[in-house]
Design a protein around this motif. Structure first.
Motif: not given
Lengths: 512, 512
Positions: A168-172, A182-184, A208-209, A229-233
């Motif tokens: 899980a990568a809050p900023t990528c 950073q990131g939501p 998600d960011n 991979v990008q996911v909504e959240t």
């Protein structure tokens, strides 16, 4: 069955894997090479960004019987493991082993997938309902509880080969450079994921960011990431990081904290170069506050704070009481804000934090750690895994890692919890061996391990209420009475693996 | 002998090692697992600080025939390799292979140890006298020249197994945490040493600035360092880092830089997200200055600058023209000062910089790189290794790595150097294959690789003097005359290894 050095009956093997019974904290040495993996080549122009988790699972070639991992930096806010398991199920893949760094109550959503055969084992500790159901015999799925350092060790030795890691990568960025700052879904340190990035056969960053190349600073670099991979959240920000962690206001807790601080002062470790770890619980933070006060008053310049980092430690860094913070996990928002901007606030891997099989982990350099307990026993053994009902409810975390590493490991706990005495003849489950536990602090008195006669004498001199542990036990049980012994069947639900890979205890099914 | 795809005669083996002839820049894929090494255990209280280099060599068990490495972040100021070799000699150890990241003229001090049999091979490129003497047949010691990325690859694949790595650590604590940012030998990034720390069988940190635990920030962590040794000095600070790097004032150089800037502008790459590398030479910096001006004028927000970093790139970062700098090596004082404090100035390993066999190196993301040449040929092949006298005098560095990675690789060189034409029928030595070279810029005109017909057209439209490469060659040789062909014996002095491990050329002994 063989008895380990603490007298716990350990099976000779578990799920086909031969077991090493625990002997002592320091003598087991690795007789192995580091695990390896296939080299890869990514040429200019090659694309790593896939359309979704399913494409990543397919690209990795996940098959029945393989092992996947996620990490608990999103804590109880994590949505990723659930998303991944649903996709695995939809693809018809079965018999998957979960080797995440920890499972939280939110992951109770996995229970139907265990029942359905999608998940067949947890190569990791489980906090909450899954452990409880396993303890009751309602869920059949072997569990191996590892310490934070022990998990890193097991991945590096190849004992737990991870086929597919999802980070899980809050900023990528689209090439896989990532941070958690950073990131939501910002969570701070990604400490538990570093070793997977280095050793898993395939590594997928999930974000998600997604930001323009390059994401910076970089906690885990592009060279280790196969797909993005990008996911909504990634999860629920409310549950990812506490907005604040607070000092306890409970008078019992405050008394315990005062005693613990007196122990630290009496130990002689509180001087220039002092290093320190606490958890994020209210008592721990109260001890931290006391220590901070003493450091200020005595103008002590410490070396480092480590572990899960809270705003309290950030304040101590910014005040110059520590030179550095070693952060494997951020416990609150203030820590998350700090790690991206304070040059002395350093993200470290669980390997660097606590793995016993490298060239020296950070825990080896700890002067003092404050730890909790659900039970202790008259031999100073500590249980943090099972509760008074015998259910497996908690992970070990860094408990036995730091206890082994620190010069002074202090267990703080109220003498009575849920009407039950904290000190037992024998703990239900040994998480951390008494040999590595130096002092037990309750509001009714302090017990010092016989290894430290000078500390005991110094505490007596300072009129701190030191008691023999059996005396402390007796005083407490005079109030609570002796608890009814728990009854267990012979069925083993979980292994409690010590940090070096030997088995310190097992958890058996509770007889209802 | 077999001919590789560029027609160069390559032996089937060298020093017993079978060779792969170069075929093309991108198709060779690794069919191997990552190299491994024995696990270790360091317990609390164990000491890593040894009394000196000799103790470290003994502790590592160095024996005849083994391989050692140092790194060139101290450049021509490095004293460490000399110190190490003297100790090895004093211990009577012979037949040592040197697999350092680069050898500089200062290391001419090693020549007597080659003659004496202490050193038997250079598994690395050599700048200066050692290569010259080898080319003349005065020194018998096989040399394998590798690119920066190729060296990281060869260590990771296990092709070059390093038994003992010594890392010059300008700031280090007694547990081995280190950085290059502070101290009398401060050099900035330690980028070339990272991979050795991960793969060498034994890793020794050597410092002239031992600081209290923990050294922070940490470039290479304690978990990878077996021993720490304190020495009086790591080298000559005057020669470690240039105080300044300067734009050329030579009118020819300035003309080349203007043309190069026009090529960049015409290429269409100069837009938001632009990424860029130059060296530290005067022409390179003049191009950087032009690019900076254009980015400012056109309000372009670039993504990253990379490679060896100069103050020019630091200014561009601080001005917001780049989002990040990827720094494998600092070229001047301003870069050294920046890397420790600018959060966007990131230290990276040579692996991350340029290794073709990982999940994607930074060079893969380069839009444009400015490179030099001692010769080019009509097929756009470039030589940076040998000089016009045929002597092996220079390392490849990141030349062929960045040329392969960048969308636009521009060779800048004066058309005449030492009365000799820069464009040849065939380069003496192929360092970088023409397939990865896009444009050659001289003050007499610009040659564009046939791969880029649109760029050629656009340059013509802009009235930039584009010429066919043979026409450019002809115009130059009209001034210089055709150079006398060099004569070589059959003796192979050095292999020129391409970044993927195949052999792109060999260097033969010069017939005197």
């Amino acid at each position: 069955m063989v008895k380990n050095s603490l007298g716990r009956a350990i099976p000779e093997s578990f799920g086909g894997r031969p077991l090493i019974p625990y002997s002592d904290p320091f003598s087991l040495r690795p007789d192995a090479e580091r695990a390896t993996r296939a080299l890869r080549r990514v040429n200019p122009g090659d694309n790593k960004l896939l359309g979704g988790l399913r494409e990543a699972i397919e690209a990795a070639g996940l098959k029945d019987g393989m092992t996947i991992a996620t990490h608990h930096h999103l804590r109880n806010g994590d949505a990723l493991l659930g998303l991944v398991v649903r996709e695995i199920d939809a693809l018809g893949i079965r018999d998957i082993r979960i080797a995440s760094s920890s499972i939280h109550p939110v992951h109770a959503e996995l229970i139907p997938y265990v029942e359905k055969g999608v998940i067949s084992a947890f190569e990791c500790g489980v906090n909450g309902p899954i452990g409880e159901q396993a303890s009751k015999g309602e869920l059949s799925c072997p569990i191996v509880v590892r310490t934070h350092g022990g998990r890193a060790r097991a991945i590096i030795t190849g004992e737990v080969p991870i086929d597919l890691a999802f980070i899980a990568a809050p900023t990528c960025d689209a090439y896989g450079n990532m941070n958690g700052y950073q990131g939501p879904s910002a969570c701070g340190s990604l400490g538990y994921a570093h070793t997977d990035a280095l050793y898993a056969k395939t590594v997928v960053a999930v974000t998600d960011n997604l930001v323009p190349y390059p994401a910076a600073p970089i906690s885990i670099p592009q060279t280790l990431i196969d797909y993005v991979v990008q996911v909504e959240t990634l999860g629920d920000p409310q549950k990812i990081v506490s907005t604040t962690t607070r000092v306890t206001r409970d008078p019992v807790g405050l008394q315990i904290a005062r005693y613990a601080a007196q122990v630290i002062e009496a130990s002689g470790h509180l001087k220039d170069g002092f290093s320190f770890q606490t958890g994020s619980g209210g008592i721990s933070l109260a001890v931290a506050e006391q220590v901070r006060r003493m450091m200020r008053e005595q103008r002590i310049k410490g070396s480092f704070g480590c572990g899960g980092i809270t705003g309290y430690f950030v304040d101590m860094l910014e005040e110059g009481l520590f030179q550095a913070l070693f952060d494997v996990q951020c416990f609150d928002l203030r820590a998350v804000e700090s790690i991206g901007k304070n040059p002395g606030h350093l993200e470290i891997s669980a390997d660097m934090y606590a793995n016993p099989f490298n060239a020296g982990a950070v825990v080896n350099r700890l002067d003092c750690v404050i730890l909790g307990a659900t039970e202790v026993d008259v031999n100073f053994n500590v249980n943090v895994n099972t509760e008074s009902n015998g259910y497996l409810l908690h992970n070990t975390g860094g408990h036995s890692d730091t206890a082994a590493g620190a010069k002074l490991s202090i267990i703080t706990a109220p003498s009575i919890r849920g009407r039950l005495p904290i000190v037992r003849d024998e703990v239900t489950t040994v998480t951390t061996p008494g040999e590595t536990v130096d002092v037990i602090v309750t509001e009714r008195g302090i017990a010092v391990n016989d290894k430290h006669p000078e500390l005991k004498k110094e505490l007596q001199r300072r009129k701190v209420p030191v008691k023999e542990i059996r005396q402390l036990q007796q005083e407490i049980t005079q109030v609570t009475g002796r608890p009814r012994p728990l009854e267990f069947t012979d069925d083993i639900v979980a292994l409690i693996e010590y940090r070096d890979g030997s088995i310190i205890d097992v958890v058996r099914k509770v007889k209802e």
